[in-house]
Design an enzyme around this catalytic site. Sequence first.
Site, PDB file in Angstrom:
ATOM      1  N   HIS A  82      38.756  47.730  44.524  1.00 49.01           N
ATOM      2  CA  HIS A  82      38.843  46.268  44.690  1.00 49.01           C
ATOM      3  C   HIS A  82      37.509  45.757  45.217  1.00 49.01           C
ATOM      4  CE1 HIS A  82      41.707  42.736  45.319  1.00 49.01           C
ATOM      5  NE2 HIS A  82      40.514  42.270  45.696  1.00 49.01           N
ATOM      6  N   HIS A 133      34.701  42.633  44.183  1.00 48.93           N
ATOM      7  CA  HIS A 133      34.377  41.470  43.352  1.00 48.93           C
ATOM      8  C   HIS A 133      32.877  41.415  43.084  1.00 48.93           C
ATOM      9  CE1 HIS A 133      38.285  39.287  43.372  1.00 48.93           C
ATOM     10  NE2 HIS A 133      38.478  39.977  44.490  1.00 48.93           N
ATOM     11  N   ASP A 164      31.107  38.924  42.084  1.00 52.68           N
ATOM     12  CA  ASP A 164      30.504  37.706  42.635  1.00 52.68           C
ATOM     13  C   ASP A 164      30.634  37.626  44.148  1.00 52.68           C
ATOM     14  OD1 ASP A 164      33.223  37.400  42.459  1.00 52.68           O
ATOM     15  OD2 ASP A 164      33.192  35.359  41.706  1.00 52.68           O
ATOM     16  N   GLY A 176      42.045  34.072  42.932  1.00 52.62           N
ATOM     17  CA  GLY A 176      41.896  32.682  43.342  1.00 52.62           C
ATOM     18  C   GLY A 176      43.006  32.270  44.288  1.00 52.62           C
ATOM     19  N   HIS A 235      46.361  39.962  42.328  1.00 52.24           N
ATOM     20  CA  HIS A 235      46.194  39.551  43.714  1.00 52.24           C
ATOM     21  C   HIS A 235      47.534  38.990  44.205  1.00 52.24           C
ATOM     22  CE1 HIS A 235      41.853  39.865  43.149  1.00 52.24           C
ATOM     23  NE2 HIS A 235      41.679  39.578  44.431  1.00 52.24           N
ATOM     24  N   GLU A 272      48.533  38.270  49.887  1.00 49.48           N
ATOM     25  CA  GLU A 272      47.361  37.961  50.714  1.00 49.48           C
ATOM     26  C   GLU A 272      47.573  36.582  51.350  1.00 49.48           C
ATOM     27  OE1 GLU A 272      42.470  37.754  50.329  1.00 49.48           O
ATOM     28  OE2 GLU A 272      43.726  37.347  48.587  1.00 49.48           O
ATOM     29  N   ASP A 298      36.621  44.460  48.985  1.00 49.71           N
ATOM     30  CA  ASP A 298      36.851  43.098  48.506  1.00 49.71           C
ATOM     31  C   ASP A 298      35.520  42.429  48.171  1.00 49.71           C
ATOM     32  OD1 ASP A 298      38.357  40.981  47.622  1.00 49.71           O
ATOM     33  OD2 ASP A 298      38.783  40.171  49.603  1.00 49.71           O
TER      34      ASP A 298
END
Length: 370
Positions: free
Chosen positions: A23, A25, A27, A191, A218, A221, A313
């Site tokens: 996991h 990202h 970006d 998102g 996702h 969370e 993350d």
Amino acid sequence: MSPTQLQKTLRKALAEMPKISLHDHLDGGLRPHTMIELAEAAGHQLPSTNVEELTAWFSTKANSGSLPEYLECFAHTTAVMQSAEALERIAKEAVEDLAADGVIYAELRWAPEQHLDGGLTLQDTVDAVQAGIEAGMSAAGGRILVTQLLTAMRHADRSQEIAELTIANLGRGLDAEGNTGFGVVGFDIAGAEDGFPPSRFVKAFDHLAQHLVPVTVHAGEAAGVDSIHDALFSGRALRLGHGVRIAEDLNVTDEHVEFGSVAQWVLDRGIPLELCPSSNVQTGALASFGGTAADHPLPLLYGLNFNTTINTDNRLLSVTTLTEELARAAENFEFSFDDLLAMQINAAEAAFVDFDTRAALVDRLILGWQ
């Protein structure tokens, strides 16, 4: 040996261990100096053009305790990721950074729909990221295998397009030795979780299931157990992105743990939890447990034999690495090296690659952690 020396010794040992990252990202892991260079070329104004100040700004913003506010950081990272050259560079650097941290397998997740402002097509973005990944693996000398997870944004209406893009690119990529069958390996939605349940995208999930595409969602969370249930039902999720709030479906007393139906299902089916301890604190995912790093239910879930994995993350926002996440877990919860290895093996076995590749990753972990 002083506590500081012990911390340094632990991190040095863990840095040398082979690791699996599920996991991460794309970006959320940019190098600050790369952001500054790309922002200048793109005419985008950052909060600061000083590396230290920019790093501190992201860390402060990310520690708001709110997922929506945390997600605002990505307005700056995605702004500098609007050309093929920028995407390729950022992907290459991400692979190099992961390899330098001892990661031997990683899945980089990112949302192609967020990188079209410069005139790229969805396919252009995938091609650019894959070129960067392959260049990074080559530069790392074959020490790491990196694949892509294509993400659809929950608040948008492009899930069907991204599902079709995923199917079109599944396995279309090379590893560092030139073997085919890698590239894109699965699909994700990300998102704002609360208010945008997986059921909104059931058509896309049905389409992916028909083409036997692995899915991680996702969930658990910013929203709770109902979100996890929907990820499993509507999304057919094989893994849960974060999933930390599954612990809200446990009634824990001094002598007994009572499992809710969703928690029991996740445990019985061995659904992997992509836990991200530092990020979970930052986004407020631990609010119902106390809110601090020490309140994370990771040791409870691991002790109850949930399929737990530890992840970063967003390395930029959490100012972290996988080595650092493992070290913090060991310090906060007194995990042994055997405990950390067990969770690394969980991650290898949960990877969205073929059985033989997963088995080879497990072998490399066991050999490296001996």
